[in-house]
Design a protein around this motif. Structure first.
Motif, PDB file in Angstrom:
ATOM      1  N   HIS A  35      -3.808  -4.228 -10.636  1.00 13.86           N
ATOM      2  CA  HIS A  35      -3.366  -4.019  -9.259  1.00 13.86           C
ATOM      3  C   HIS A  35      -3.496  -2.534  -8.910  1.00 13.86           C
ATOM      4  O   HIS A  35      -2.945  -1.672  -9.600  1.00 13.86           O
ATOM      5  CB  HIS A  35      -1.917  -4.490  -9.157  1.00 13.86           C
ATOM      6  CG  HIS A  35      -1.354  -4.498  -7.778  1.00 13.86           C
ATOM      7  ND1 HIS A  35      -1.609  -5.496  -6.868  1.00 13.86           N
ATOM      8  CD2 HIS A  35      -0.529  -3.627  -7.155  1.00 13.86           C
ATOM      9  CE1 HIS A  35      -0.955  -5.245  -5.745  1.00 13.86           C
ATOM     10  NE2 HIS A  35      -0.289  -4.100  -5.884  1.00 13.86           N
ATOM     11  N   ASP A  37      -2.841   0.256  -6.058  1.00 18.68           N
ATOM     12  CA  ASP A  37      -2.043   0.516  -4.856  1.00 18.68           C
ATOM     13  C   ASP A  37      -2.617   1.685  -4.073  1.00 18.68           C
ATOM     14  O   ASP A  37      -2.603   2.827  -4.541  1.00 18.68           O
ATOM     15  CB  ASP A  37      -0.594   0.822  -5.256  1.00 18.68           C
ATOM     16  CG  ASP A  37       0.130  -0.430  -5.693  1.00 18.68           C
ATOM     17  OD1 ASP A  37       0.198  -1.380  -4.903  1.00 18.68           O
ATOM     18  OD2 ASP A  37       0.603  -0.460  -6.858  1.00 18.68           O
ATOM     19  N   HIS A  68      -4.603  -3.347  -3.102  1.00 16.89           N
ATOM     20  CA  HIS A  68      -3.514  -3.540  -2.145  1.00 16.89           C
ATOM     21  C   HIS A  68      -3.533  -2.348  -1.192  1.00 16.89           C
ATOM     22  O   HIS A  68      -3.098  -1.254  -1.544  1.00 16.89           O
ATOM     23  CB  HIS A  68      -2.199  -3.626  -2.944  1.00 16.89           C
ATOM     24  CG  HIS A  68      -0.971  -3.751  -2.106  1.00 16.89           C
ATOM     25  ND1 HIS A  68       0.291  -3.588  -2.644  1.00 16.89           N
ATOM     26  CD2 HIS A  68      -0.805  -4.022  -0.789  1.00 16.89           C
ATOM     27  CE1 HIS A  68       1.187  -3.756  -1.670  1.00 16.89           C
ATOM     28  NE2 HIS A  68       0.552  -4.004  -0.547  1.00 16.89           N
ATOM     29  N   MET A  70      -2.230  -0.281   1.518  1.00 17.41           N
ATOM     30  CA  MET A  70      -1.055   0.069   2.327  1.00 17.41           C
ATOM     31  C   MET A  70      -1.473   1.233   3.219  1.00 17.41           C
ATOM     32  O   MET A  70      -1.000   2.371   3.079  1.00 17.41           O
ATOM     33  CB  MET A  70       0.113   0.446   1.406  1.00 17.41           C
ATOM     34  CG  MET A  70       0.726  -0.756   0.691  1.00 17.41           C
ATOM     35  SD  MET A  70       1.702  -0.307  -0.750  1.00 17.41           S
ATOM     36  CE  MET A  70       0.405  -0.220  -1.983  1.00 17.41           C
ATOM     37  N   ASP A 177       5.188  -8.666  -5.362  1.00 21.71           N
ATOM     38  CA  ASP A 177       4.970  -7.262  -5.738  1.00 21.71           C
ATOM     39  C   ASP A 177       6.223  -6.434  -5.456  1.00 21.71           C
ATOM     40  O   ASP A 177       6.638  -6.311  -4.300  1.00 21.71           O
ATOM     41  CB  ASP A 177       3.787  -6.730  -4.913  1.00 21.71           C
ATOM     42  CG  ASP A 177       3.397  -5.302  -5.259  1.00 21.71           C
ATOM     43  OD1 ASP A 177       3.950  -4.734  -6.216  1.00 21.71           O
ATOM     44  OD2 ASP A 177       2.512  -4.765  -4.549  1.00 21.71           O
TER      45      ASP A 177
END
Ligand code: DX5
Ligand code: ZN
Length: 223
Positions: A35, A37, A68, A70, A177
């Motif tokens: 994962h 970020d 992911h 953001m 998450d």
């Protein structure tokens, strides 16, 4: 139906001077995803990494690179992440006024499309587009930092979403998450979560490889 959870170690809590060793830890523990970020200092208060890190990771591993995003205006950056080697690109519903278009954009580039929801965002925000999605990421912390406390409304949200996916016979995965560790992973999995992200719960533990193995064991049946 018994399903084994996929563990997605979050690199956010790894040693950034030794990212390759974090990849090996994930592989040795039996994780299937990594994962990544991505934070922009606008949608969330923190700044982390961009496509260059994804590009550096890609030749190191065959693990699924789960990006992911953001970030505000994700459409502008989606092709860069795909070209860098992302396998899954997840955008936040809160950043996408034209979510259908954004999802079609991601899928047109040949990768899996996910949508993330902050803890306070109603599940209804993705109900209409659920049949188009490969994954829904339910945040169990407010995004921006590793090591925060788990927000338990995740359980009810995951159960509701799972019931919609079952009802309509969809393929969509559920990812959770934030704040997930060995002590709550079984309940997260039992609520219907397929992909479980853990950062500090793995890389902050004394034995990260052993922790991933134990997480896989604990979340290996049920739901
Ligand atoms: C938070 C990130 C998470 C974070 C999770 O905004 O999206 O992926 O790395 O970290 P832990 O597992 O420590 O809560
Ligand atoms: Zn994340």
């Amino acid at each position: 139906m018994a399903r084994t959870a996929i563990i997605a170690p979050s690199l956010l809590s790894a040693d950034f001077a030794r990212l390759e060793s974090a990849v090996r830890i994930a592989e040795e523990g039996g994780a299937e995803w990594l994962h990544v970020d991505v934070m922009d200092g606008h949608f969330v208060p923190n700044i982390t990494v961009g496509p260059l890190i994804v590009e550096a990771l890609r030749p190191l591993t065959r693990l699924v690179l789960d990006c992911h995003l953001m970030i505000e205006n994700p459409d502008q950056y989606i092709p860069q992440f795909v070209n860098a080697g992302a396998d899954v690109v997840t955008v936040h519903v809160e950043t996408c006024p034209h979510l259908n278009r954004t999802i079609q954009h991601i899928k047109s580039l040949g990768v899996k499309a996910g949508v993330a929801l902050n803890p306070a965002t109603t599940l209804g925000a993705i109900e209409e587009i659920l049949p188009e999605l490969d994954m829904v990421l339910l945040m169990s912390v407010n995004p921006g930092f590793g090591g925060q406390s788990f927000i338990p409304t995740l359980y009810r949200r995951a159960e509701t979403l799972r019931s919609w996916i079952r009802r309509d016979n969809l393929e969509c995965l559920i990812e959770a998450d934030g704040g997930i560790k060995l002590d709550n992973i079984a309940r997260v999995h039992a609520a219907g979560v397929d992909v479980i992200v853990s950062g500090s719960g793995i890389f902050g533990s004394d034995d990260p490889v052993g922790t991933i193995r134990e997480m896989r064991r604990v979340a290996g049946s049920g739901s």
